[in-house]
Design a protein around this motif. Structure first.
Motif, PDB file in Angstrom:
ATOM      1  N   LYS A   7     -17.776  24.600  -1.694  1.00 32.42           N
ATOM      2  CA  LYS A   7     -18.397  23.636  -2.551  1.00 32.42           C
ATOM      3  C   LYS A   7     -17.430  22.668  -3.051  1.00 32.42           C
ATOM      4  CE  LYS A   7     -21.233  22.423  -6.597  1.00 32.42           C
ATOM      5  NZ  LYS A   7     -21.365  23.211  -7.859  1.00 32.42           N
ATOM      6  N   PHE A   8     -16.304  22.999  -3.466  1.00 35.25           N
ATOM      7  CA  PHE A   8     -15.144  22.077  -3.889  1.00 35.25           C
ATOM      8  C   PHE A   8     -14.793  21.365  -2.672  1.00 35.25           C
ATOM      9  CE2 PHE A   8     -10.582  21.078  -3.948  1.00 35.25           C
ATOM     10  CZ  PHE A   8     -10.544  20.171  -5.244  1.00 35.25           C
ATOM     11  N   TRP A   9     -14.524  21.983  -1.605  1.00 35.72           N
ATOM     12  CA  TRP A   9     -13.866  21.215  -0.421  1.00 35.72           C
ATOM     13  C   TRP A   9     -14.747  20.206   0.148  1.00 35.72           C
ATOM     14  CZ3 TRP A   9      -9.141  19.595  -0.279  1.00 35.72           C
ATOM     15  CH2 TRP A   9      -7.926  20.447  -0.693  1.00 35.72           C
ATOM     16  N   ALA A  10     -16.203  20.749   0.258  1.00 33.90           N
ATOM     17  CA  ALA A  10     -17.207  19.712   0.564  1.00 33.90           C
ATOM     18  C   ALA A  10     -17.642  18.483  -0.319  1.00 33.90           C
ATOM     19  CB  ALA A  10     -18.526  20.366   0.849  1.00 33.90           C
ATOM     20  N   SER A  11     -17.003  18.522  -1.563  1.00 36.35           N
ATOM     21  CA  SER A  11     -17.297  17.346  -2.208  1.00 36.35           C
ATOM     22  C   SER A  11     -15.961  16.687  -2.185  1.00 36.35           C
ATOM     23  CB  SER A  11     -17.203  17.662  -4.020  1.00 36.35           C
ATOM     24  OG  SER A  11     -15.819  18.397  -4.182  1.00 36.35           O
ATOM     25  N   VAL A  12     -14.780  16.752  -1.565  1.00 33.18           N
ATOM     26  CA  VAL A  12     -13.589  16.124  -1.338  1.00 33.18           C
ATOM     27  C   VAL A  12     -13.817  15.205  -0.060  1.00 33.18           C
ATOM     28  CG1 VAL A  12     -11.110  16.353  -1.078  1.00 33.18           C
ATOM     29  CG2 VAL A  12     -12.172  17.763  -2.702  1.00 33.18           C
ATOM     30  N   PRO A  13     -13.541  13.905  -0.405  1.00 30.18           N
ATOM     31  CA  PRO A  13     -13.642  12.889   0.904  1.00 30.18           C
ATOM     32  C   PRO A  13     -12.467  13.488   1.990  1.00 30.18           C
ATOM     33  CG  PRO A  13     -13.145  11.773  -1.294  1.00 30.18           C
ATOM     34  CD  PRO A  13     -13.059  13.034  -1.519  1.00 30.18           C
ATOM     35  N   LYS A  14     -12.820  13.321   3.133  1.00 27.33           N
ATOM     36  CA  LYS A  14     -12.125  13.668   4.437  1.00 27.33           C
ATOM     37  C   LYS A  14     -10.629  13.245   4.192  1.00 27.33           C
ATOM     38  CE  LYS A  14     -12.494  16.504   7.880  1.00 27.33           C
ATOM     39  NZ  LYS A  14     -12.479  17.943   7.504  1.00 27.33           N
ATOM     40  N   LYS A  15     -10.441  11.905   4.054  1.00 21.41           N
ATOM     41  CA  LYS A  15      -9.027  11.494   3.933  1.00 21.41           C
ATOM     42  C   LYS A  15      -8.147  12.013   2.646  1.00 21.41           C
ATOM     43  CE  LYS A  15     -10.203   6.996   5.927  1.00 21.41           C
ATOM     44  NZ  LYS A  15     -10.042   5.670   5.862  1.00 21.41           N
ATOM     45  N   ALA A  16      -8.847  12.726   1.781  1.00 28.74           N
ATOM     46  CA  ALA A  16      -8.026  13.207   0.878  1.00 28.74           C
ATOM     47  C   ALA A  16      -7.508  14.773   0.979  1.00 28.74           C
ATOM     48  CB  ALA A  16      -8.866  13.466  -0.646  1.00 28.74           C
ATOM     49  N   ASP A  17      -7.873  15.313   2.120  1.00 27.90           N
ATOM     50  CA  ASP A  17      -7.390  16.428   2.514  1.00 27.90           C
ATOM     51  C   ASP A  17      -6.176  16.492   3.314  1.00 27.90           C
ATOM     52  OD1 ASP A  17      -8.486  15.897   4.826  1.00 27.90           O
ATOM     53  OD2 ASP A  17      -9.871  17.910   4.869  1.00 27.90           O
ATOM     54  N   HIS A  18      -5.461  15.590   3.164  1.00 32.76           N
ATOM     55  CA  HIS A  18      -4.139  15.365   3.784  1.00 32.76           C
ATOM     56  C   HIS A  18      -3.285  16.890   3.656  1.00 32.76           C
ATOM     57  CE1 HIS A  18       0.177  13.964   4.059  1.00 32.76           C
ATOM     58  NE2 HIS A  18      -0.376  13.054   4.716  1.00 32.76           N
ATOM     59  N   PRO A  19      -2.443  17.104   4.225  1.00 27.88           N
ATOM     60  CA  PRO A  19      -1.674  18.238   4.280  1.00 27.88           C
ATOM     61  C   PRO A  19      -0.780  18.394   2.700  1.00 27.88           C
ATOM     62  CG  PRO A  19      -1.587  17.687   6.343  1.00 27.88           C
ATOM     63  CD  PRO A  19      -2.192  16.499   5.964  1.00 27.88           C
ATOM     64  N   SER A  20      -0.239  17.239   2.410  1.00 27.32           N
ATOM     65  CA  SER A  20       0.446  17.352   1.084  1.00 27.32           C
ATOM     66  C   SER A  20      -0.399  17.317  -0.133  1.00 27.32           C
ATOM     67  CB  SER A  20       1.568  16.119   1.172  1.00 27.32           C
ATOM     68  OG  SER A  20       2.095  15.947   2.347  1.00 27.32           O
ATOM     69  N   ARG A  21      -1.611  16.963   0.089  1.00 26.20           N
ATOM     70  CA  ARG A  21      -2.578  16.813  -1.120  1.00 26.20           C
ATOM     71  C   ARG A  21      -3.422  18.103  -1.284  1.00 26.20           C
ATOM     72  NH1 ARG A  21      -4.199  11.648   1.703  1.00 26.20           N
ATOM     73  NH2 ARG A  21      -2.424  10.383   1.043  1.00 26.20           N
ATOM     74  N   VAL A  22      -3.280  18.646  -0.276  1.00 27.84           N
ATOM     75  CA  VAL A  22      -3.947  20.119  -0.149  1.00 27.84           C
ATOM     76  C   VAL A  22      -3.624  21.063  -1.717  1.00 27.84           C
ATOM     77  CG1 VAL A  22      -4.757  22.267   0.854  1.00 27.84           C
ATOM     78  CG2 VAL A  22      -5.381  20.180   1.935  1.00 27.84           C
ATOM     79  N   PRO A  23      -2.187  21.132  -1.473  1.00 29.66           N
ATOM     80  CA  PRO A  23      -1.725  21.996  -2.456  1.00 29.66           C
ATOM     81  C   PRO A  23      -1.924  21.340  -3.908  1.00 29.66           C
ATOM     82  CG  PRO A  23       0.112  21.598  -0.721  1.00 29.66           C
ATOM     83  CD  PRO A  23      -1.241  20.729  -0.493  1.00 29.66           C
ATOM     84  N   ILE A  24      -1.969  20.153  -4.051  1.00 31.74           N
ATOM     85  CA  ILE A  24      -2.079  19.471  -5.386  1.00 31.74           C
ATOM     86  C   ILE A  24      -3.542  19.711  -5.754  1.00 31.74           C
ATOM     87  CG2 ILE A  24      -2.371  17.316  -6.359  1.00 31.74           C
ATOM     88  CD1 ILE A  24      -0.192  16.135  -4.216  1.00 31.74           C
ATOM     89  N   LEU A  25      -4.327  19.535  -5.044  1.00 28.57           N
ATOM     90  CA  LEU A  25      -5.904  19.603  -5.228  1.00 28.57           C
ATOM     91  C   LEU A  25      -6.101  21.204  -5.636  1.00 28.57           C
ATOM     92  CD1 LEU A  25      -7.756  17.499  -2.820  1.00 28.57           C
ATOM     93  CD2 LEU A  25      -7.411  17.015  -5.169  1.00 28.57           C
ATOM     94  N   GLU A  26      -5.382  22.034  -4.780  1.00 27.62           N
ATOM     95  CA  GLU A  26      -5.648  23.688  -5.246  1.00 27.62           C
ATOM     96  C   GLU A  26      -5.022  23.866  -6.498  1.00 27.62           C
ATOM     97  OE1 GLU A  26      -7.136  26.187  -3.746  1.00 27.62           O
ATOM     98  OE2 GLU A  26      -8.193  24.684  -2.688  1.00 27.62           O
ATOM     99  N   VAL A  27      -3.855  23.202  -6.762  1.00 20.47           N
ATOM    100  CA  VAL A  27      -3.248  23.446  -8.146  1.00 20.47           C
ATOM    101  C   VAL A  27      -4.053  23.015  -9.196  1.00 20.47           C
ATOM    102  CG1 VAL A  27      -1.500  22.576  -9.826  1.00 20.47           C
ATOM    103  CG2 VAL A  27      -0.951  23.365  -7.546  1.00 20.47           C
ATOM    104  N   LEU A  61      -5.033  10.132  -4.689  1.00 22.40           N
ATOM    105  CA  LEU A  61      -6.484  10.665  -4.984  1.00 22.40           C
ATOM    106  C   LEU A  61      -7.384  10.047  -6.075  1.00 22.40           C
ATOM    107  CD1 LEU A  61      -4.777  14.113  -4.951  1.00 22.40           C
ATOM    108  CD2 LEU A  61      -6.627  13.441  -3.343  1.00 22.40           C
ATOM    109  N   GLU A  62      -6.639   9.154  -6.895  1.00 18.71           N
ATOM    110  CA  GLU A  62      -7.266   8.309  -7.862  1.00 18.71           C
ATOM    111  C   GLU A  62      -8.193   7.349  -7.081  1.00 18.71           C
ATOM    112  OE1 GLU A  62      -6.862   5.615 -11.731  1.00 18.71           O
ATOM    113  OE2 GLU A  62      -5.071   6.320 -10.835  1.00 18.71           O
ATOM    114  N   ALA A  63      -7.603   6.749  -6.211  1.00 14.88           N
ATOM    115  CA  ALA A  63      -8.277   5.674  -5.247  1.00 14.88           C
ATOM    116  C   ALA A  63      -9.464   6.342  -4.689  1.00 14.88           C
ATOM    117  CB  ALA A  63      -7.426   5.004  -4.401  1.00 14.88           C
ATOM    118  N   PHE A  64      -9.539   7.544  -4.183  1.00 15.44           N
ATOM    119  CA  PHE A  64     -10.442   8.155  -3.508  1.00 15.44           C
ATOM    120  C   PHE A  64     -11.549   8.734  -4.517  1.00 15.44           C
ATOM    121  CE2 PHE A  64      -7.419   9.296   0.159  1.00 15.44           C
ATOM    122  CZ  PHE A  64      -7.659   8.256   0.965  1.00 15.44           C
ATOM    123  N   ASP A  65     -11.326   8.681  -5.815  1.00 17.45           N
ATOM    124  CA  ASP A  65     -12.220   9.163  -6.658  1.00 17.45           C
ATOM    125  C   ASP A  65     -12.371  10.497  -6.987  1.00 17.45           C
ATOM    126  OD1 ASP A  65     -13.725   7.938  -8.904  1.00 17.45           O
ATOM    127  OD2 ASP A  65     -15.680   8.558  -7.828  1.00 17.45           O
TER     128      ASP A  65
END
Length: 95
Positions: A7-27, A61-65
């Protein structure tokens, strides 16, 4: 995979799942508390990201809301806050 994860990853815009951002979002997802760039680098132990990269990715990530800066508490000055110290949190839609 569990339903919360999907559910979480389905709500995240595709461009936000950049390899460097995935660990940030998981944190953010696991800690559930606001974190600044300093906090992210500390939690990630500097392995995945530098302080400057953390600031950049938080702003993207803020720009991607997906994340939002936490408003300063009453009486706390905000005009001179450094970019490294601005705490962010996941937006409600991404939680």
């Amino acid at each position: 995979m569990n339903a919360d994860f999907e559910k979480f990853w389905a709500s995240v815009p595709k461009k936000a799942d950049h390899p460097s951002r995935v660990p940030i979002l998981e944190v953010f997802r696991w800690i559930g508390e606001p974190l600044s760039a300093i906090g992210l680098v500390d939690v990630l132990d500097g392995r995945h990201i530098t302080m400057w990269e953390a600031v950049h990715h938080l702003r993207v990530l803020e720009a991607f809301d997906v994340v939002e800066p936490v408003p300063a508490e009453a009486g706390q000055a905000t005009s001179r806050r450094e970019a490294f110290d601005v705490p962010y949190r996941l937006k409600a839609a991404a939680r």
